[in-house]
Structure formats: structure tokens, C-alpha cells
Write a protein that holds these residues in place. Structure first.
Motif, PDB file in Angstrom:
ATOM      1  N   ALA A  47       2.598   2.454   5.337  1.00  0.00           N
ATOM      2  CA  ALA A  47       1.906   2.829   6.577  1.00  0.00           C
ATOM      3  C   ALA A  47       2.851   3.556   7.527  1.00  0.00           C
ATOM      4  O   ALA A  47       2.469   4.528   8.178  1.00  0.00           O
ATOM      5  CB  ALA A  47       1.327   1.584   7.243  1.00  0.00           C
ATOM      6  N   ALA A  48       4.097   3.071   7.618  1.00  0.00           N
ATOM      7  CA  ALA A  48       5.054   3.678   8.546  1.00  0.00           C
ATOM      8  C   ALA A  48       5.405   5.108   8.155  1.00  0.00           C
ATOM      9  O   ALA A  48       5.739   5.928   9.012  1.00  0.00           O
ATOM     10  CB  ALA A  48       6.317   2.822   8.621  1.00  0.00           C
ATOM     11  N   SER A  49       5.347   5.411   6.848  1.00  0.00           N
ATOM     12  CA  SER A  49       5.724   6.754   6.394  1.00  0.00           C
ATOM     13  C   SER A  49       4.613   7.784   6.596  1.00  0.00           C
ATOM     14  O   SER A  49       4.844   8.983   6.460  1.00  0.00           O
ATOM     15  CB  SER A  49       6.109   6.723   4.913  1.00  0.00           C
ATOM     16  N   MET A  50       3.422   7.306   6.936  1.00  0.00           N
ATOM     17  CA  MET A  50       2.294   8.217   7.122  1.00  0.00           C
ATOM     18  C   MET A  50       2.342   8.884   8.491  1.00  0.00           C
ATOM     19  O   MET A  50       2.577   8.231   9.496  1.00  0.00           O
ATOM     20  CB  MET A  50       0.971   7.454   6.996  1.00  0.00           C
TER      21      MET A  50
ATOM     22  N   LEU B  92       0.834  -1.201   0.000  1.00  0.00           N
ATOM     23  CA  LEU B  92       0.000   0.000   0.000  1.00  0.00           C
ATOM     24  C   LEU B  92       0.869   1.251   0.000  1.00  0.00           C
ATOM     25  O   LEU B  92       1.916   1.304   0.649  1.00  0.00           O
ATOM     26  CB  LEU B  92      -0.914   0.008   1.222  1.00  0.00           C
ATOM     27  N   LYS B  93       0.416   2.260  -0.722  1.00  0.00           N
ATOM     28  CA  LYS B  93       1.130   3.527  -0.817  1.00  0.00           C
ATOM     29  C   LYS B  93       0.489   4.561   0.116  1.00  0.00           C
ATOM     30  O   LYS B  93      -0.688   4.458   0.470  1.00  0.00           O
ATOM     31  CB  LYS B  93       1.085   4.049  -2.259  1.00  0.00           C
ATOM     32  N   PRO B  94       1.262   5.585   0.510  1.00  0.00           N
ATOM     33  CA  PRO B  94       0.694   6.636   1.365  1.00  0.00           C
ATOM     34  C   PRO B  94      -0.570   7.266   0.789  1.00  0.00           C
ATOM     35  O   PRO B  94      -1.477   7.638   1.539  1.00  0.00           O
ATOM     36  CB  PRO B  94       1.836   7.650   1.467  1.00  0.00           C
TER      37      PRO B  94
ATOM     38  N   ALA C  94      -6.289   8.792   1.168  1.00  0.00           N
ATOM     39  CA  ALA C  94      -7.650   8.753   0.636  1.00  0.00           C
ATOM     40  C   ALA C  94      -8.621   8.217   1.683  1.00  0.00           C
ATOM     41  O   ALA C  94      -9.741   8.721   1.831  1.00  0.00           O
ATOM     42  CB  ALA C  94      -7.688   7.893  -0.627  1.00  0.00           C
ATOM     43  N   PHE C  95      -8.194   7.189   2.424  1.00  0.00           N
ATOM     44  CA  PHE C  95      -9.042   6.640   3.493  1.00  0.00           C
ATOM     45  C   PHE C  95      -9.306   7.685   4.567  1.00  0.00           C
ATOM     46  O   PHE C  95     -10.450   7.888   4.991  1.00  0.00           O
ATOM     47  CB  PHE C  95      -8.355   5.410   4.095  1.00  0.00           C
ATOM     48  N   LEU C  96      -8.254   8.377   5.005  1.00  0.00           N
ATOM     49  CA  LEU C  96      -8.427   9.390   6.048  1.00  0.00           C
ATOM     50  C   LEU C  96      -9.292  10.548   5.553  1.00  0.00           C
ATOM     51  O   LEU C  96     -10.085  11.111   6.318  1.00  0.00           O
ATOM     52  CB  LEU C  96      -7.061   9.908   6.515  1.00  0.00           C
TER      53      LEU C  96
END
Length: 318
Positions: free
Chosen positions: A112-115, A65-67, A72-74
Motif C-alpha cells: 500500500a505504501a508503494s502505491m 497485498l501487492k501493488p 486492479a481495485f482503482l
């Protein structure tokens, strides 16, 4: 005519979700409230993702998954009225699930970690909420370069919150401190060489024991308990940077510092009916006024504590 029920995920992905929730319950000993919240967060994410791609999500869809997909989800959750605190928790729950998939060799957690979680509105310095304080101790060390460093960060932050220590007090502990798993208290030397007795919670002893098992350095009485990567005494800046990372990771306010965990220790005790004088002793404060400021007690609340506790404060007392 009823609308068709949207199937958010394939059966194998739902089975992985069940496995993850079980792991939270058994290995992490997460509370039922935390498990319910995380399950809801991931369910909402999978429902969003199924709508995003027009079919139920499968394990392969979450492999890299990409940031942009998290953003988009948030954004959708924000349109539904979620505030910054809720958005941060949503992201924390989804990250936990992605980390589980990563441990199973099914995904990369890099996106996920980069978000960074959405920033909460700035406020006056204050203690963390109970869920935020617990999240700090649970998420500390995530992404650390080595397991022992992750365990070290968890142990230090658990000490600050579980015992109300100053960061200098925690980092100055000798190598033989907290080595006895049956210990119920320890003596801390604080400001002005003033000593105080601090009770020890099982969670504190467990966190330090986990760090001891993994630490590659000999922890002797004549050296420090908490070590830096090269073996020297751990510097406060390392823990401050870890809290800075956690602020972004969990969406905490700028007031969420290592020292805020000490505030949180005192405030949460008081909220559960703790005695103000006992909290003063636990913090090592010379005066009760320092404890009042520390715990954020308003003057009226402090007077009420005196009125309730002092026999001469009752109306009509001689």
C-alpha cells in the motif's frame, strides 16, 4: 428471484474493520464524515477483493497485498466513473485500514505504501480544499524512519495550516516556543522584521507538544524548535520533500506545497466569513492587495467586501 447477497469479508475481518473505525474515532478523533468516507472506501475494496478471488476476504488475504491488487481495485473504480480525487481518497482509506492491520501484526503495509495515487489534472496554483488540507496534517509523517520525525513533520505542517505561517517563520521558531499549553497566541517576526500576533488553535499546541515529548534533543531557547535528524536546525527542503511525498500519497496536485497551506489558511478563513483586514494582519501583509492575491479573491468579490463594510460605499451616502 433475488440475486444472492455477496458476503465481502469473513466475520473476523469485519470485526477488525469495526475496531479500526473505533480507533479512528477515539484516538485520531476523526470527524464522522471522514469515518463514513473511509468505511465506504474499505467496504468497496473488500467487495472488490471478494469478487476478485471468488470468496469472502479473510485477514490472511490482506497480509501481503501487492501493488497490482491495489491497481486492479482503482481500475475498477475508474470504470465505475470515479475521478482522480475520488481514487486518491479510496486509496487513502484502504491504506489506513492496512496500517491498522499492520499495527495488529496481521499485515504488511509495504504494498500500500508503494502505491502512488492517480495524478489529478494540472491546474493553476491554488489553495488546498478543506479535506485535502486536513488529510495533509493527518497523514504527514507516515512511514517516517522514527516516531519523533513523524511527529515533527505533523507539527510543522499543522503550524503552516493552523497559523498561516511561512515555512521560514515556522522553522525559525526558538526551542522554547509553544511550550505553554495554555497559550492562546504567539508573536511571529515576519518579513522586514515586522511582528504580528497569531492565535493558536488547540490542534497546533497538541501537535507541537507531541513532537516535544518524542524529540531526542534538548529544545532550549537559544536553539531551534524543529530539528533535523542529526540535531541541527530543520531545513526547508525536508518539509518540501514531505509535501512531495504527500502529493503522491494523497493524489494532490503539484500546487500542493508547504506554501499552499498558508494560502489554504487564509482562503478557508475567508470562506467562513473572516474579515479581509483581519486576515491581512494574520498573514503579515503590508497591503490589502497582497492578501487579495493570496486568498484568490476576484476583483468583484473584493469590491463587494468594501461595499458591504465601508459606510461611505453605500448607495446614496453623502
Amino acid at each position: 428471484m433475488n440475486a444472492p447477497v455477496l458476503i465481502s469479508a469473513t466475520s473476523d475481518l469485519l470485526a477488525l474493520k469495526t475496531q479500526w473505525l473505533r480507533r479512528l474515532e477515539v484516538e485520531r478523533q476523526a470527524s464522522p464524515q471522514t469515518i463514513d468516507a473511509y468505511e465506504r472506501d474499505v467496504r468497496q475494496f473488500l467487495t472488490f477483493f471478494a469478487g476478485y478471488q471468488g470468496r469472502p476476504a479473510a485477514p490472511a488475504d490482506l497480509a501481503d497485498l501487492k501493488p497490482a491488487e491495489f491497481r486492479a481495485f482503482l481500475a475498477e473504480r475508474r470504470r465505475d466513473g470515479a475521478g482522480a480525487r475520488s481514487l486518491g481518497r479510496h486509496l487513502s482509506g484502504v491504506r489506513s485500514f492496512i496500517r491498522h492491520l499492520e499495527r495488529e501484526g496481521l499485515a504488511s503495509g509495504a504494498g500500500a505504501a508503494s502505491m502512488r495515487a492517480p495524478k489529478r489534472p494540472k491546474s493553476l496554483p491554488r489553495p488546498l480544499s478543506v479535506p485535502d488540507a486536513l488529510a495533509v496534517t493527518e497523514e504527514a509523517g507516515a512511514g517516517a524512519s522514527e516516531p519523533w520525525i513523524a511527529a515533527r513533520n505533523v507539527a510543522v505542517l499543522t503550524l503552516l495550516y493552523g497559523c498561516g505561517l511561512r515555512i521560514s517563520e515556522a522553522l525559525n521558531l526558538p526551542g522554547d516556543a509553544l511550550a505553554d499549553p495554555s497559550a492562546r497566541s504567539m508573536t511571529i517576526t515576519g518579513k522586514g522584521n515586522k511582528q504580528r500576533l497569531v492565535p493558536l488553535l488547540p490542534a497546533v499546541l497538541e501537535a507541537v507538544a507531541a513532537y516535544r515529548r518524542l524529540c531526542p534533543y534538548q529544545l532550549a531557547a537559544d536553539g531551534p524548535l524543529f530539528r533535523g535528524a542529526r540535531g541541527g536546525q530543520l531545513a526547508p527542503g525536508i518539509i518540501q520533500r514531505e509535501m512531495q511525498r504527500l502529493r503522491g500519497y494523497l493524489g494532490l496536485p503539484d500546487s500542493a506545497t508547504p506554501h499552499a497551506l498558508r494560502h489554504s489558511f487564509a482562503t478557508h478563513l475567508l470562506a467562513k466569513g473572516g474579515d479581509l483586514r483581519a486576515i491581512q494582519d494574520l498573514l503579515g501583509h503590508a497591503s490589502l492587495s497582497s492578501t487579495q492575491v493570496y486568498t484568490g479573491i476576484e476583483g468583484g468579490r473584493l469590491l463587494q467586501i468594501y461595499d458591504d463594510a465601508h459606510p461611505r460605499a453605500r448607495r446614496g451616502a453623502a
